[in-house]
Structure formats: C-alpha cells, structure tokens
Motif scaffolding. Structure first.
Motif, PDB file in Angstrom:
ATOM      1  N   VAL A  55       0.883  -1.042  -0.195  1.00 41.19           N
ATOM      2  CA  VAL A  55       0.093  -0.040   0.117  1.00 41.19           C
ATOM      3  C   VAL A  55       0.960   1.240   0.001  1.00 41.19           C
ATOM      4  CG1 VAL A  55      -1.776   1.413   1.377  1.00 41.19           C
ATOM      5  CG2 VAL A  55      -1.698  -1.314   1.257  1.00 41.19           C
ATOM      6  N   ARG A  56       1.926   1.312   0.720  1.00 40.99           N
ATOM      7  CA  ARG A  56       2.764   2.431   0.753  1.00 40.99           C
ATOM      8  C   ARG A  56       3.310   2.808  -0.870  1.00 40.99           C
ATOM      9  NH1 ARG A  56       8.367   3.446  -0.810  1.00 40.99           N
ATOM     10  NH2 ARG A  56       9.376   4.998   0.290  1.00 40.99           N
ATOM     11  N   GLU A  57       3.675   1.682  -1.572  1.00 39.97           N
ATOM     12  CA  GLU A  57       4.342   1.979  -2.945  1.00 39.97           C
ATOM     13  C   GLU A  57       3.093   2.831  -3.566  1.00 39.97           C
ATOM     14  OE1 GLU A  57       7.212   1.415  -3.959  1.00 39.97           O
ATOM     15  OE2 GLU A  57       7.595   0.404  -1.901  1.00 39.97           O
ATOM     16  N   VAL A  58       1.687   2.125  -3.505  1.00 44.86           N
ATOM     17  CA  VAL A  58       0.657   2.862  -4.169  1.00 44.86           C
ATOM     18  C   VAL A  58       0.732   4.380  -3.742  1.00 44.86           C
ATOM     19  CG1 VAL A  58      -1.832   3.040  -4.575  1.00 44.86           C
ATOM     20  CG2 VAL A  58      -0.335   0.601  -4.715  1.00 44.86           C
ATOM     21  N   VAL A  59       0.659   4.613  -2.441  1.00 44.84           N
ATOM     22  CA  VAL A  59       0.317   5.791  -1.842  1.00 44.84           C
ATOM     23  C   VAL A  59       1.509   6.733  -2.368  1.00 44.84           C
ATOM     24  CG1 VAL A  59       0.482   7.347   0.267  1.00 44.84           C
ATOM     25  CG2 VAL A  59      -0.830   5.006   0.227  1.00 44.84           C
ATOM     26  N   VAL A  60       2.750   6.260  -2.278  1.00 45.79           N
ATOM     27  CA  VAL A  60       4.020   7.077  -2.872  1.00 45.79           C
ATOM     28  C   VAL A  60       3.788   7.443  -4.168  1.00 45.79           C
ATOM     29  CG1 VAL A  60       6.400   7.078  -3.096  1.00 45.79           C
ATOM     30  CG2 VAL A  60       5.573   6.254  -1.022  1.00 45.79           C
TER      31      VAL A  60
END
Length: 324
Positions: free
Chosen positions: A297-302
């Motif tokens: 999810v972090r990758e998507v948010v970034v």
C-alpha cells in the motif's frame, strides 16, 4: 489566488499529509523523538538523493545508484572478510563508487549514449558484480567489524527526552554534512552555476566556454560516490551486506528529486527541494508503518503523492492544458 493554489498545491498537500498523520497518531507522530527516528531512517536515501540532484541538474539521471549502493556494501564486507582495517574497506567501497560513477559519465558524456541506456547497462553490471564477489549471499556476523556497525548506533547526545537519553544519530549527521556540501557546491560555486547552465541549454553552455563534458562526468562521479556512501551507511546500520540491499533506493531517490521540484515549484532540481522530498517520503513511511499499513500500500500511496505533486507543478507552470 487560483495561480497561487496551483503553484503551491504540492506544498499544501505535503502539509496536509503531516497534519493527517498528526491527527491519526496524536501521541507519537509529532514527538521530537519520532522526527529524530525519521531523520535516521531516511539518511541513506537522503545522501543518494542529494548527489543524484547534481546529475539531474544537468538534465541527466542515473539508474545505477541502487545497485552501486549494494555493490559498495559488499565490497567493504568482502574487504573486512579478508582482514582489511575498517578504514581501508570503507575507502575501497568509496573508490568503487567514484570509479563506477565516472564510468557512467564517460559513457554518457564522452560517447554520447543516452543516460537511460547507459545507466541501465551499468545497473546490471554493478548488480552482477555484487552477486559475484559476495557469492550471492549475505555477509554478516564475525565478518563485519564491531566498530563498523557501531558507527550507525552512535551520534551526538542531545540530553534527555521523556526521561530517556536522546541522540542525534551519526547517520543523520552524515546526511546533513552531504546536504551542506551539495548546497554549497550547487548554490555558491562557479561549477554549480555551470551545472545549472548545462541543464538549461547544453549547447549554449558549450558555446559560452563551459566544460560541458568534464562537468557531466564529474556530476555522475558525485552520484556514484554518494551511492557508495549510502550503501556503506545502510550496511553499517544493519551490520551486514548483501547484493540486493540497495534495490529500492534508485526509484526513491529519483522520486525525492522530482517531488522536491514540485514542492518548491522550481523547473530545475534544488537540493533544498530534494531535502523536502526525502522528508515527505520518510513521513509517509513512518506514518503508514505506525498505522500498520502494508508495504505494498505504501508503494501505491507514494506513487499517488508523486503523481499529484507533478500534476500540481505542471499546472503551476503551464496552466490547464485543456484551456489552450
């Protein structure tokens, strides 16, 4: 008013992210200790992003910094295995970074190969070399001198906070020192002004007598040296080295530079903007981790944050494309 909102939309968005985490994590997020932790967590990325800024100022970029970070850590660890003193192992790793960066510069600036193609090739070369000399395994334990690992645990005492000792980490101090050096070089020196001139108009810079080829090579060498230093910092922090430990640093470094350009609404990279970009990435990592959000999810948010920042910067400089 509309123009100002577009121009500073990315910065307002960044402030909104910080405010959101502060509201969601009222007891921990805005504490001084947490921000010290964030500074340590992003220190390796910061060093690589600051020196990547030097390359991107000229209009080039370097895809090989992540694999160079891995290679430098492995080179130092293999040197330690062979009985080399810590300083010699560190010097060998930094030399590899400097030479590898200069090689990138020679291929791009002297031979005229596109940076994407050239540094994609050296990414593979450096990564393969890291696997080759480490035999594809993680080097840790007795092979890593205690003093090398102790460096990352050291720092500058700041007194006590909440009854516990508080220290400004050594890795943060290294990142701040690199920031200061790059800031002085880009903003307060003739070579820095020449690098910006190259990025603005390479042909005009050449006609003005600027040594375009040599400065582009020097910029790549700086990025290679920064990648090696970042790799050593990472290896010191985890007291080990493996041929894949720098894999994600390249994309994050480039993202930090672009995000910084959007945050300060500048058409060319500035190391002060890169610092803000690195901090935003660190804040996202820290806040999402505290909220127990998965790494995917972090990758998507970034990615969404970077896209929103770039769109905001585009609107601030070019207006709405649909209106033309």
């Amino acid at each position: 008013m509309r123009h100002h909102l577009a121009r500073y939309g990315a910065l307002l968005g960044a402030l909104a992210i910080v405010a959101g985490f502060a509201l969601a994590l009222p007891e921990t997020f805005l504490t001084f200790r947490n921000w010290i932790n964030i500074s340590q967590q992003v220190s390796m990325l910061a060093v690589i992003a600051f020196t990547m800024t030097v390359v991107m100022v000229t209009g080039d970029f370097d895809l090989s910094v992540g694999s160079m970070a891995s290679l430098s850590g492995v080179v130092a660890a293999v040197a330690f295995q062979a009985g080399a003193p810590v300083l010699l192992g560190v010097a060998a790793a930094l030399a590899v970074g400097l030479i590898g960066g200069a090689l990138n510069g020679l291929v791009v600036a002297r031979l005229g190969i596109l940076p994407f193609v050239a540094t994609l090739a050296t990414l593979t070369i450096f990564s393969g070399a890291a696997f080759l000399i480490s035999d594809g395994r993680t080097i840790f334990g007795r092979d890593i001198p205690a003093s090398f690992g102790a460096f990352a645990r050291g720092g500058l005492p700041l007194g006590t906070w909440d009854g516990r000792p508080l220290t400004l980490p050594a890795l943060t101090l290294v990142a701040l020192a690199v920031f200061a050096l790059v800031w002085l070089m880009l903003g307060r020196s003739r070579p820095g002004r020449h690098l910006y001139a190259i990025g603005s108009n390479r042909q005009a810079a050449h006609l003005a007598g600027i040594r375009v080829t040599q400065l582009r090579i020097a910029a790549f060498a700086t990025a290679g040296l920064g990648a090696a230093l970042g790799g050593l910092m990472y290896a010191s922090r985890v007291a080990s080295a493996n041929p894949t430990q720098g894999a994600g640093l390249m994309l994050d470094a480039i993202a930090a530079v672009f995000l910084g350009m959007a945050l300060i609404a500048e058409p060319q990279p500035r190391v002060s903007g890169t610092l803000l970009g690195v901090l935003i990435l660190g804040v996202l990592d820290n806040g999402l981790t505290q909220l127990n959000v998965g790494s995917y999810v972090r990758e998507v948010v970034v990615g969404l944050v970077l896209l929103a920042a770039v769109v905001s910067a585009r609107l601030s400089t070019h207006g709405n494309p649909g209106e033309r």
